[in-house]
Enzyme design. Structure first.
Site, PDB file in Angstrom:
ATOM      1  N   MET A   1      -4.304  -0.264   3.963  1.00 18.31           N
ATOM      2  CA  MET A   1      -4.259   0.431   2.670  1.00 18.31           C
ATOM      3  C   MET A   1      -4.934  -0.391   1.574  1.00 18.31           C
ATOM      4  SD  MET A   1      -0.603   2.322   2.399  1.00 18.31           S
ATOM      5  CE  MET A   1      -0.372   3.969   3.064  1.00 18.31           C
TER       6      MET A   1
ATOM      7  N   ARG B   1     -11.777   0.963  19.713  1.00 17.51           N
ATOM      8  CA  ARG B   1     -10.535   1.692  19.432  1.00 17.51           C
ATOM      9  C   ARG B   1     -10.171   1.500  17.961  1.00 17.51           C
ATOM     10  NH1 ARG B   1     -11.512   3.327  23.825  1.00 17.51           N
ATOM     11  NH2 ARG B   1     -10.144   3.448  25.650  1.00 17.51           N
TER      12      ARG B   1
ATOM     13  N   HIS C   1      -6.073   1.557  -1.509  1.00 16.38           N
ATOM     14  CA  HIS C   1      -6.657   2.544  -2.421  1.00 16.38           C
ATOM     15  C   HIS C   1      -8.110   2.160  -2.696  1.00 16.38           C
ATOM     16  CE1 HIS C   1      -5.910   5.415  -6.012  1.00 16.38           C
ATOM     17  NE2 HIS C   1      -5.991   6.092  -4.880  1.00 16.38           N
TER      18      HIS C   1
ATOM     19  N   THR D   1       2.746  -2.730  -6.903  1.00 13.71           N
ATOM     20  CA  THR D   1       1.959  -1.966  -5.932  1.00 13.71           C
ATOM     21  C   THR D   1       1.549  -2.899  -4.790  1.00 13.71           C
ATOM     22  OG1 THR D   1      -0.130  -0.852  -5.439  1.00 13.71           O
ATOM     23  CG2 THR D   1      -0.172  -2.294  -7.326  1.00 13.71           C
TER      24      THR D   1
ATOM     25  N   GLN E   1       2.961  -0.580   6.037  1.00 13.18           N
ATOM     26  CA  GLN E   1       2.641  -1.633   5.066  1.00 13.18           C
ATOM     27  C   GLN E   1       3.492  -1.553   3.805  1.00 13.18           C
ATOM     28  OE1 GLN E   1      -2.056  -1.954   4.978  1.00 13.18           O
ATOM     29  NE2 GLN E   1      -1.381  -0.017   5.819  1.00 13.18           N
ATOM     30  N   ARG E   2       4.082  -0.375   3.567  1.00 10.99           N
ATOM     31  CA  ARG E   2       4.825  -0.167   2.317  1.00 10.99           C
ATOM     32  C   ARG E   2       6.332  -0.221   2.503  1.00 10.99           C
ATOM     33  NH1 ARG E   2       2.280   4.921  -0.766  1.00 10.99           N
ATOM     34  NH2 ARG E   2       4.406   5.664  -0.704  1.00 10.99           N
TER      35      ARG E   2
ATOM     36  N   ASP F   1      -1.190  -2.580  -3.482  1.00  6.20           N
ATOM     37  CA  ASP F   1      -2.659  -2.643  -3.597  1.00  6.20           C
ATOM     38  C   ASP F   1      -3.167  -3.852  -4.406  1.00  6.20           C
ATOM     39  OD1 ASP F   1      -2.557  -0.238  -2.262  1.00  6.20           O
ATOM     40  OD2 ASP F   1      -2.774   0.970  -4.070  1.00  6.20           O
TER      41      ASP F   1
HETATM   42  O1  F6P Z   1      -0.909   2.787  -4.105  1.00 10.64           O
HETATM   43  C1  F6P Z   1      -0.200   2.484  -2.980  1.00 10.64           C
HETATM   44  C2  F6P Z   1      -0.663   3.315  -1.824  1.00 10.64           C
HETATM   45  O2  F6P Z   1       0.128   2.973  -0.732  1.00 10.64           O
HETATM   46  C3  F6P Z   1      -2.151   3.210  -1.483  1.00 10.64           C
HETATM   47  O3  F6P Z   1      -2.453   2.043  -0.790  1.00 10.64           O
HETATM   48  C4  F6P Z   1      -2.354   4.487  -0.724  1.00 10.64           C
HETATM   49  O4  F6P Z   1      -3.691   4.915  -0.811  1.00 10.64           O
HETATM   50  C5  F6P Z   1      -1.467   5.437  -1.438  1.00 10.64           C
HETATM   51  O5  F6P Z   1      -0.480   4.680  -2.087  1.00 10.64           O
HETATM   52  C6  F6P Z   1      -0.792   6.474  -0.576  1.00 10.64           C
HETATM   53  O6  F6P Z   1      -0.045   7.286  -1.425  1.00 10.64           O
HETATM   54  P1  F6P Z   1       0.932   8.473  -1.049  1.00 10.64           P
HETATM   55  O7  F6P Z   1       2.320   7.903  -1.049  1.00 10.64           O
HETATM   56  O8  F6P Z   1       0.764   9.446  -2.158  1.00 10.64           O
HETATM   57  O9  F6P Z   1       0.528   9.006   0.287  1.00 10.64           O
END
Ligand code: F6P
Length: 345
Positions: A180, A260, A182, A136, A268-269, A138
């Protein structure tokens, strides 16, 4: 008992992150090359076991994926033990068990976050041979010092903060950036420190907006031309608005400073993992295959003090790894350097 021709399944579930493919490759190549196992990819997380949707993985299919973001197997947020209305109890776990048997699987590798490790533990309790791999952005999985995906996310967030400095300086603005994480503040704390954030708000530290405003006004009085505020998405706020939007609005109201907001979001993912994440994912994947060979099931691989170890899945399920602000070094060092965490001046 030898592992030759042992058939193992791999799935990725929950939100994706950089490094999943490196982990799939780590498990798959070790299983095939070192142990002569057959490897089956399960499509779209636990959904692929419910629907019996799979792909045979060979060395060729595992080549060239190390640097790829996302997951070649797809993912879903399906929680098989959560009953949906009108569904007979235990339908999906029963289907998963049935299809696991029909596919001739002798072990299942579950790559995922907190929810996935909990499901993996429940499947282990149902008698499946399960090994979990934590992932993750996170970094909030209990029992492992770090998850892959996190280092990449921190790099991306840091680069974004670096870019905000120049535009903030030109316009003499307060720039709020929401990252992000969570319920955990790991990305905010690490990218905030790496990017030189003046204020860092994380869920683990309760902030007072008046103190945040006072800190920003004090910077302005000291003729600091601009300020950077890094906000973890999970901070406590009295509004349904995104954390970044909410905080920026409150800062504007309380300070009158031009403000702003930027919501960094899924950038980020996505994309290629850093070298650190590739190495961690590869090591965890390779060790998961080793655990299967040794028939050490009901376990999750983890990194602790630089060592790759295994811990019982039953220890992990239902827990979350948060920052302890009283002992965390970055929090302490940040405070010493004048970073405002919103709880004191
Ligand atoms: O757990 C990883 C994460 O990217 C969190 O940081 C974020 O809150 C969540 O997943 C977003 O999830 P989804 O893909 O369900 O929008």
């Amino acid at each position: 008992m030898g592992s030759k021709n042992m058939r193992i399944g791999i799935l990725s579930a929950g939100g994706d992150c950089p490094g999943i493919n490196a982990a799939i490759r780590g498990v798959g190549k070790t299983a095939i090359v070192q142990y002569g196992m057959d490897v089956v990819g399960i499509i779209n997380g636990f959904n692929g076991l419910v629907e019996k949707e799979t792909i045979e993985l060979n060395e060729q299919l595992l080549s060239g994926i190390l640097t790829l973001g996302g997951t070649i197997l797809g993912t879903s947020r399906l929680k098989p033990f959560k009953n949906i209305e009108g569904e007979a109890p235990h339908t999906k776990p029963d289907l998963i068990k049935k299809h696991y048997m029909e596919l001739g699987l002798e072990a299942l590798v579950c790559i995922g976050g907190n929810g996935t490790q909990k499901t993996a533990d429940l499947l282990a309790q149902e008698g499946l041979n399960v090994v979990g791999i934590p992932k993750t952005i996170d970094n909030d999985i209990w029992g492992t010092d770090m998850t892959f995906g996190f280092d990449t996310a921190v790099h991306i967030a840091t680069e974004a903060i670096d870019r905000l400095h120049t535009t903030a300086n030109s316009h003499k603005r307060v720039m709020v950036i929401e990252v992000m994480g969570h319920h955990a503040g790991w990305i905010a704390l690490n990218s905030g420190v790496a990017g030189g954030g003046d204020v860092i708000l994380i869920p683990e530290i309760t902030h007072d907006l008046n103190l945040v405003a006072e800190c920003l006004l004090e910077r302005s009085r000291k003729k600091k031309p601009y300020s950077i505020v890094v906000v973890g998405e999970g901070i406590q706020k009295q509004s349904k608005k995104s954390a970044g939007v909410f905080i920026a609005k409150q800062i504007k109201k309380l300070t009158g400073l031009e403000t702003r907001e930027t919501i960094l979001g899924y950038i980020q993912r996505g994309g290629s993992p850093t070298a650190t994440d590739r190495i961690l994912a590869t090591r965890l994947g390779a060790f998961a295959a080793e655990l299967i060979h040794e028939r050490k099931f009901g376990t999750m691989v983890a990194i602790q003090n630089g060592e790759i170890v295994s811990i019982p899945l039953s220890d992990v399920g239902g827990k979350i790894k948060l920052i302890d602000p009283t002992t965390n070094h970055l929090v302490k060092e940040g405070r010493h350097m004048g970073v405002c965490f919103g709880d004191c001046l």
